[in-house]
Design a protein around this motif. Structure first.
Motif: not given
Length: 452
Positions: A328-334
């Motif tokens: 699982s990757v949470d892509t809220r990197f910004n």
């Protein structure tokens, strides 16, 4: 070839021109010029050059060999630039990616101070908040007579005079705008502008002409890229959702209902109803971040490999060796629009699942899942949706994105075969504005062209 209708899409990465020939029933190949970042020396800044943008627009228009009947400008919203008494830009364009509102002055950032003063939380990058931050940072040019978005600015330059109105789709992203009454909240305007006497942009009518070029070409008031894209890519408004994957991501659902989830935005849609929009800050940008990581590892190992080859390798590994759902990757990197300081994560990680292919699929699934969650929160509006219209280079070029959409949304996915949906929609808006098309005719044109 008869008279044509031009849509100009002022994007964050490129400035694109779409030319629609209704008489021949076809779109000419879209033409783009780069829209690079302007370095200001400010670590929090993401700026671009409005003079270069105007010149690029004029260069593109000069390439149109047929007589032009109408022009409509669309593209990036939220950001601002300052102009002088003659209407000429006297500052960079501070784009939607700019984070000056998060800079602290006297121990508090501008976002938090505006919230304390007015009770209204504006996301980072919104125009009114950017101006509020500039006032506190001492960044407002001394010769500034006002400020507007890049879409209003380009439109004003085309018609040869400043404009005092814009489509509500462009006004909403300034912040504190009520899409139902089409008015700004007075307490926010007073705090941001600093005076009751200072005026800001008003609302135009749907499909209203702003003026004419020196060659007597009708130019409409600008329309936001989200609304223009939906108008140009969705023919069945109630039963289709638009998923856009560019630098950021969006899911847009049409409704006549003014109630939408608090995590989503209610956006006016050309006087026809509203779009319930869930917007992320990263989509393609998250995938690009993973690309940069992989590329740096390979180059550190001494490999001479191009960016395109790295993207190809990512697709291959994701397809052949990735297992959907294993990482699982949470892509809220910004961050997110509501929580700008939140950040992404990867996990849970075990001894088997931390692989190249799983990182690729996990990132793609994370991008899609962030959009899907908005759909779930919209309830009955989303329940009526039977198909997804997907647009953006990610879904056109990468089968893994299309598979992830099918897997997560469990609905038929139509990949729009239009180079620039917002530009196409803008061209259609111009055609409607001068009476060359009716709204029912637009839906017929869209249904035929997005699959051609």
């Amino acid at each position: 070839m008869g008279m044509v209708h031009v849509g100009l899409d002022i994007g964050t990465t490129n400035i694109t021109m779409v030319v629609l020939d209704l008489e021949a029933g076809r779109l000419l190949p879209a033409i783009s010029l780069a829209n690079p970042q302007l370095q200001t020396g400010e670590l929090y800044s993401y700026a671009q050059d409005p003079h270069a943008i105007e010149q690029a627009v004029r260069t593109l228009l000069a390439k149109v060999s047929s007589p032009i009947a109408s022009i409509c400008v669309t593209g990036q919203v939220h950001g601002i630039l300052y102009y002088d008494a003659s209407g000429l830009a006297v500052s960079p364009l501070y784009t939607w990616l700019d984070r000056r509102a998060m800079e602290q002055v006297d121990g508090i950032d501008s976002q938090q101070l505006l919230l304390e003063k007015t009770g209204v939380l504006l996301p980072s990058g919104y125009g009114l908040l950017a101006h509020y931050a500039n006032r506190r940072l001492g960044k407002v040019p001394s010769d500034a007579a006002g400020f507007c978005g890049i879409l209003e600015y380009v439109t004003s330059r085309l018609v040869g005079k400043p404009i005092d109105k814009s489509d509500p789709s462009c006004l909403g992203p300034f912040g504190a705008f009520d899409p139902i009454s089409s008015t700004f909240e007075e307490r926010v305007l007073l705090e941001v502008l600093g005076s009751k006497e200072k005026q800001f942009l008003g609302s135009c009518k749907p499909f209203e002409v702003a003026g004419y070029t020196r060659d007597s070409v009708a130019v409409t008031y600008p329309v936001g890229d989200n609304q223009a894209g939906f108008f140009g890519l969705v023919s069945d408004w109630f039963r289709s959702a638009l998923v856009s994957m560019g630098t950021s991501g969006q899911i847009s659902l049409f409704s006549t209902n003014t109630q939408c989830p608090s995590s989503m935005e209610l956006r006016p849609f050309l006087g026809q109803g509203y779009l319930h929009v869930g917007a992320t800050l990263t989509a393609g940008k998250a995938y690009e971040t993973l690309h940069d990581l992989i590329a740096s590892i390979l180059r550190s190992a001494g490999m001479d490999i191009s960016d395109e080859a790295v993207f190809d390798l990512m697709k291959k590994e994701g397809k052949n060796k990735g297992i959907p759902g294993s990482l699982s990757v949470d892509t809220r990197f910004n961050g997110s629009r509501k929580e700008p300081n939140i950040r992404g994560s990867i996990g849970p990680v075990n001894l088997e699942n931390l692989t190249f292919g799983n990182l690729v699929l996990g990132t793609i699934d994370g991008i899609v899942d962030e959009l899907y969650q908005f759909g779930l929160e919209s309830g009955q509006v989303f329940a009526a949706v039977e198909s997804i219209v997907a647009t953006g280079s990610s879904v056109r070029k990468n089968l893994l994105f299309r598979e992830a959409l099918n897997r997560k949304f469990n609905r038929s996915t139509i990949v729009a075969q239009v180079d620039d949906g917002a530009g196409f929609g803008a061209a259609l808006i111009g055609a409607v504005a001068i009476g060359a098309l009716s709204l029912p005719q637009v839906k017929t044109v869209v249904a035929s062209m997005i699959r051609s």
